[in-house]
Design a protein around this motif. Structure first.
Motif, mmCIF file in Angstrom:
data_model
loop_
_atom_site.group_PDB
_atom_site.id
_atom_site.type_symbol
_atom_site.label_atom_id
_atom_site.label_comp_id
_atom_site.label_asym_id
_atom_site.label_seq_id
_atom_site.Cartn_x
_atom_site.Cartn_y
_atom_site.Cartn_z
ATOM 1 N N VAL A 12 0.848 -1.186 0.000
ATOM 2 C CA VAL A 12 0.000 0.000 0.000
ATOM 3 C C VAL A 12 0.885 1.239 0.000
ATOM 4 C CG1 VAL A 12 -0.148 0.066 2.527
ATOM 5 C CG2 VAL A 12 -1.988 1.078 1.162
ATOM 6 N N GLN A 13 0.380 2.300 -0.565
ATOM 7 C CA GLN A 13 1.126 3.558 -0.565
ATOM 8 C C GLN A 13 0.993 4.253 0.786
ATOM 9 O OE1 GLN A 13 -0.271 5.851 -3.953
ATOM 10 N NE2 GLN A 13 1.435 5.090 -5.192
ATOM 11 N N ALA A 14 1.974 5.059 1.102
ATOM 12 C CA ALA A 14 1.922 5.839 2.334
ATOM 13 C C ALA A 14 0.631 6.662 2.367
ATOM 14 C CB ALA A 14 3.129 6.759 2.435
ATOM 15 N N GLY A 15 0.003 6.675 3.530
ATOM 16 C CA GLY A 15 -1.273 7.356 3.696
ATOM 17 C C GLY A 15 -2.470 6.457 3.488
ATOM 18 N N GLY A 16 -2.226 5.264 2.980
ATOM 19 C CA GLY A 16 -3.305 4.328 2.716
ATOM 20 C C GLY A 16 -3.713 3.533 3.940
ATOM 21 N N SER A 17 -4.627 2.589 3.714
ATOM 22 C CA SER A 17 -5.182 1.789 4.793
ATOM 23 C C SER A 17 -5.176 0.305 4.432
ATOM 24 C CB SER A 17 -6.629 2.206 5.080
ATOM 25 O OG SER A 17 -6.707 3.543 5.507
ATOM 26 N N LEU A 18 -5.104 -0.505 5.464
ATOM 27 C CA LEU A 18 -5.253 -1.952 5.335
ATOM 28 C C LEU A 18 -5.977 -2.455 6.576
ATOM 29 C CD1 LEU A 18 -1.764 -3.277 4.098
ATOM 30 C CD2 LEU A 18 -3.912 -3.343 2.815
ATOM 31 N N ARG A 19 -6.676 -3.576 6.429
ATOM 32 C CA ARG A 19 -7.263 -4.235 7.586
ATOM 33 C C ARG A 19 -6.752 -5.669 7.651
ATOM 34 N NH1 ARG A 19 -13.423 -5.663 9.580
ATOM 35 N NH2 ARG A 19 -13.284 -7.238 7.925
ATOM 36 N N LEU A 20 -6.094 -5.969 8.732
ATOM 37 C CA LEU A 20 -5.603 -7.319 8.958
ATOM 38 C C LEU A 20 -6.633 -8.121 9.743
ATOM 39 C CD1 LEU A 20 -1.900 -6.608 10.018
ATOM 40 C CD2 LEU A 20 -2.869 -6.828 7.717
ATOM 41 N N SER A 21 -6.688 -9.400 9.450
ATOM 42 C CA SER A 21 -7.571 -10.303 10.186
ATOM 43 C C SER A 21 -6.741 -11.432 10.788
ATOM 44 C CB SER A 21 -8.632 -10.900 9.258
ATOM 45 O OG SER A 21 -9.464 -9.904 8.720
ATOM 46 N N CYS A 22 -7.174 -11.911 11.921
ATOM 47 C CA CYS A 22 -6.556 -13.066 12.574
ATOM 48 C C CYS A 22 -7.683 -14.031 12.898
ATOM 49 C CB CYS A 22 -5.821 -12.634 13.827
ATOM 50 S SG CYS A 22 -5.198 -14.010 14.822
ATOM 51 N N ALA A 23 -7.756 -15.108 12.134
ATOM 52 C CA ALA A 23 -8.817 -16.091 12.321
ATOM 53 C C ALA A 23 -8.311 -17.238 13.182
ATOM 54 C CB ALA A 23 -9.291 -16.613 10.975
ATOM 55 N N ALA A 24 -9.084 -17.570 14.188
ATOM 56 C CA ALA A 24 -8.721 -18.677 15.082
ATOM 57 C C ALA A 24 -9.482 -19.938 14.692
ATOM 58 C CB ALA A 24 -9.035 -18.303 16.520
ATOM 59 N N SER A 25 -8.819 -21.076 14.847
ATOM 60 C CA SER A 25 -9.436 -22.352 14.477
ATOM 61 C C SER A 25 -10.457 -22.817 15.517
ATOM 62 C CB SER A 25 -8.363 -23.425 14.304
ATOM 63 O OG SER A 25 -7.657 -23.615 15.518
ATOM 64 N N GLY A 26 -10.427 -22.192 16.683
ATOM 65 C CA GLY A 26 -11.383 -22.542 17.720
ATOM 66 C C GLY A 26 -11.924 -21.301 18.392
ATOM 67 N N SER A 27 -12.670 -21.493 19.422
ATOM 68 C CA SER A 27 -13.289 -20.365 20.107
ATOM 69 C C SER A 27 -12.257 -19.496 20.804
ATOM 70 C CB SER A 27 -14.297 -20.875 21.135
ATOM 71 O OG SER A 27 -14.805 -19.801 21.895
ATOM 72 N N ILE A 28 -12.425 -18.186 20.652
ATOM 73 C CA ILE A 28 -11.550 -17.258 21.352
ATOM 74 C C ILE A 28 -12.269 -16.616 22.527
ATOM 75 C CG2 ILE A 28 -10.227 -16.742 19.276
ATOM 76 C CD1 ILE A 28 -11.711 -14.034 19.151
ATOM 77 N N PHE A 29 -13.494 -17.055 22.788
ATOM 78 C CA PHE A 29 -14.293 -16.408 23.819
ATOM 79 C C PHE A 29 -13.596 -16.457 25.173
ATOM 80 C CE2 PHE A 29 -17.988 -14.644 25.684
ATOM 81 C CZ PHE A 29 -18.137 -15.242 26.921
ATOM 82 N N SER A 30 -12.947 -17.568 25.447
ATOM 83 C CA SER A 30 -12.316 -17.731 26.757
ATOM 84 C C SER A 30 -10.922 -17.137 26.835
ATOM 85 C CB SER A 30 -12.251 -19.221 27.114
ATOM 86 O OG SER A 30 -11.440 -19.903 26.186
ATOM 87 N N ILE A 31 -10.414 -16.676 25.709
ATOM 88 C CA ILE A 31 -9.068 -16.083 25.690
ATOM 89 C C ILE A 31 -9.186 -14.613 26.058
ATOM 90 C CG2 ILE A 31 -7.066 -15.537 24.286
ATOM 91 C CD1 ILE A 31 -7.721 -17.972 22.568
ATOM 92 N N ASN A 32 -8.517 -14.217 27.123
ATOM 93 C CA ASN A 32 -8.624 -12.829 27.556
ATOM 94 C C ASN A 32 -7.854 -11.898 26.631
ATOM 95 O OD1 ASN A 32 -9.335 -10.589 29.064
ATOM 96 N ND2 ASN A 32 -7.599 -10.826 30.450
ATOM 97 N N ALA A 33 -6.553 -11.976 26.663
ATOM 98 C CA ALA A 33 -5.751 -11.019 25.904
ATOM 99 C C ALA A 33 -5.372 -11.566 24.528
ATOM 100 C CB ALA A 33 -4.489 -10.672 26.669
ATOM 101 N N MET A 34 -5.626 -10.770 23.526
ATOM 102 C CA MET A 34 -5.171 -11.052 22.163
ATOM 103 C C MET A 34 -4.509 -9.789 21.646
ATOM 104 S SD MET A 34 -8.290 -13.236 20.503
ATOM 105 C CE MET A 34 -7.267 -13.741 19.111
#
Length: 112
Positions: A12-34
């Motif tokens: 991406v050029q300077a000044g632009g935007s991106l959105r990163l995703s982190c998909a978990a293979s299982g539930s993250i509900f019980s995980i406090n800090a990510m």
């Protein structure tokens, strides 16, 4: 054990935007800090941002006001919205969960 997979990196050029995703293979509900970390060429891995299960967030000074971390427990996914990108944001971005779980990383390259 939960596995993490990042996506959304790219060029991406300077000044632009991106959105990163982190998909978990299982539930993250019980995980406090990510969180998100990054490692630029020739440098050590550094903290970028984290989010707790309750939605508390914290950011590195270098990204405050430009990056936004969020998580969707129903989709088992964490995000990093990156705006006003700078060349110094170029790095491999890694997601982390519960301190010890890491993804394989996604490369973000910001051109000047």
């Amino acid at each position: 054990q939960v596995q993490l997979v990042e996506s959304g990196g790219g060029l991406v050029q300077a000044g632009g935007s991106l959105r990163l995703s982190c998909a978990a293979s299982g539930s993250i509900f019980s995980i406090n800090a990510m969180g998100w970390y990054r490692q630029a060429p020739g440098k050590q891995r550094e903290f970028v941002a984290f989010i707790t299960r309750g939605g508390f967030t914290n950011y590195a000074d270098s990204v405050k006001g430009r990056f936004s971390i969020s998580r969707d427990n129903a989709k088992n996914t964490m995000y990093l919205q990156m705006n006003s990108l700078k060349p110094e944001d170029t790095a491999v971005y890694y997601c982390n969960a519960a301190t010890s779980l890491w993804g394989q990383g996604t490369l973000v390259t910001v051109s000047s």
